[in-house]
Design an enzyme around this catalytic site. Structure first.
Site, PDB file in Angstrom:
ATOM      1  N   ASP A  21      58.010  73.878  51.578  1.00  0.00           N
ATOM      2  CA  ASP A  21      56.795  73.242  52.090  1.00  0.00           C
ATOM      3  C   ASP A  21      56.480  72.012  51.236  1.00  0.00           C
ATOM      4  O   ASP A  21      57.287  71.610  50.392  1.00  0.00           O
ATOM      5  CB  ASP A  21      55.629  74.234  52.113  1.00  0.00           C
ATOM      6  CG  ASP A  21      55.091  74.543  50.723  1.00  0.00           C
ATOM      7  OD1 ASP A  21      55.761  74.197  49.723  1.00  0.00           O
ATOM      8  OD2 ASP A  21      53.990  75.130  50.618  1.00  0.00           O
ATOM      9  N   LYS A  75      61.306  76.245  57.882  1.00  0.00           N
ATOM     10  CA  LYS A  75      60.298  76.668  56.901  1.00  0.00           C
ATOM     11  C   LYS A  75      59.575  77.924  57.373  1.00  0.00           C
ATOM     12  O   LYS A  75      59.475  78.916  56.640  1.00  0.00           O
ATOM     13  CB  LYS A  75      59.285  75.545  56.656  1.00  0.00           C
ATOM     14  CG  LYS A  75      58.264  75.878  55.572  1.00  0.00           C
ATOM     15  CD  LYS A  75      57.102  74.904  55.564  1.00  0.00           C
ATOM     16  CE  LYS A  75      56.123  75.218  56.668  1.00  0.00           C
ATOM     17  NZ  LYS A  75      54.874  74.423  56.583  1.00  0.00           N
TER      18      LYS A  75
END
Length: 324
Positions: free
Chosen positions: A210, A192
């Site tokens: 996320d 991420k």
């Protein structure tokens, strides 16, 4: 005579080369200016559209959730949602303040288990004292902990940012690498974080999965997967690679501003007709509008130094740490 002619020719060639070199930055600057102008115009258009919506008569939306969609129908609906969100958030951007790749990777690591606002309020003091990886790598951990205390989990975060700074200084010459396989080797950096850095510091497409992104793509029935990497793969298959970074911004912004986890503002949602989960939140338009956050609700955003396009759209800069 031959030598003089040759000398004159070389001199002319050098002058021509210099002229060409001088023109390149101007061309780049012109392209950048045009791009900024397009974003500003889109932001102003979005601001006008938002104002018009606020004045429009209140209506409830009739939505027919999609049944068993074919793969083609899913792709079309997903891409239409992204297009609609691009009109609503033409100024979408990473909501962490940063001036270079090093600041972005550190800020992204610090954003775990806290808000981007709190990170933005904390990093000015951090980067003022430790502006380079070498500086932060040699820092006293206790001093860094004191600066990072407002972000929560400050001891673990201190260990991560000092560790990644040492890795950058020792293994990458003090520069943030521009490859996924190198970024994920840094302490505290996962896929991420790596895609946030690649997409926003290097212009290399990536999907940032996320909590907001996970929640919304499942709510929209783009995928039934629950693991971040599987969600990333499933959503990536629906869009061209060139869309991935902006798509991430659009989805995350929508999740933060309108499609909240506990009480989505369904009655104020611009993509309600395309959403199979319509009705899970407040459907009354007036009540839904009161749930809107940040620039959509007239409140400050998360960045202390947001892009001009965001300000042009009615967004407000966040206050510094300790401000009333």
């Amino acid at each position: 005579m031959g030598e003089q002619g040759s000398s004159g020719g070389k001199k002319a060639a050098k002058e021509t080369k210099k002229a060409v070199v001088k023109k390149v930055p101007e061309a780049v600057q012109t392209a950048t200016t045009k791009k900024a102008a397009v974003k500003t115009a889109a932001a102003k258009k979005a601001a006008a559209k938002t104002a018009a919506v606020k004045k429009a008569p209140l209506k409830k939306v009739a939505v027919k959730p999609p049944g068993a969609e074919s793969p083609t129908a899913l792709v079309r609906r997903a891409r239409r949602i992204n297009r609609e969100l691009a009109e609503v958030f033409p100024y979408a951007h990473p909501e962490l303040d940063f001036e270079n790749p090093f600041q972005l990777v550190v800020a992204t690591v610090l954003s775990a288990q806290t808000t981007d606002l709190r990170v933005n309020q904390t990093t000015p003091a951090l980067f003022a004292k430790y502006p380079t990886p070498e500086d932060l790598a040699a820092a006293n951990p206790e001093e860094v902990e004191e600066i990072l205390r407002p972000t929560g989990f400050f001891r673990a975060k201190t260990k991560s940012v000092i560790g990644l700074s040492k890795a950058l200084a020792e293994d990458f010459g003090g520069e943030v690498p521009g490859r996924l396989e190198d970024l994920v080797k840094l302490p505290g950096v996962g896929r991420k974080t790596a895609f946030v850095v690649l997409g926003n510091a290097f212009g290399r497409p990536g999907i940032t999965v996320d909590t907001h992104f996970q929640r919304l793509v499942r709510r929209w029935q783009w995928t039934e997967q629950s693991e971040p990497e599987k969600i990333e793969a499933a959503v990536a298959a629906l869009f061209p690679k060139s869309d991935w970074t902006d798509l991430s911004h659009h989805v995350i912004w929508h999740g933060r501003r309108i499609c909240h986890a506990r009480k989505p503002a369904c009655g104020a949602c611009p993509i309600a007709p395309l959403c199979p989960a319509y009705g899970e939140g407040e459907t009354d338009p007036e009540k839904a509008r009161k749930l809107l956050k940040y620039e959509k609700g007239g409140f400050p955003g998360q960045r202390l130094n947001p892009p001009q396009a965001y300000l042009d759209a009615g967004g407000k800069a966040a206050p510094p740490l300790g401000a009333v």
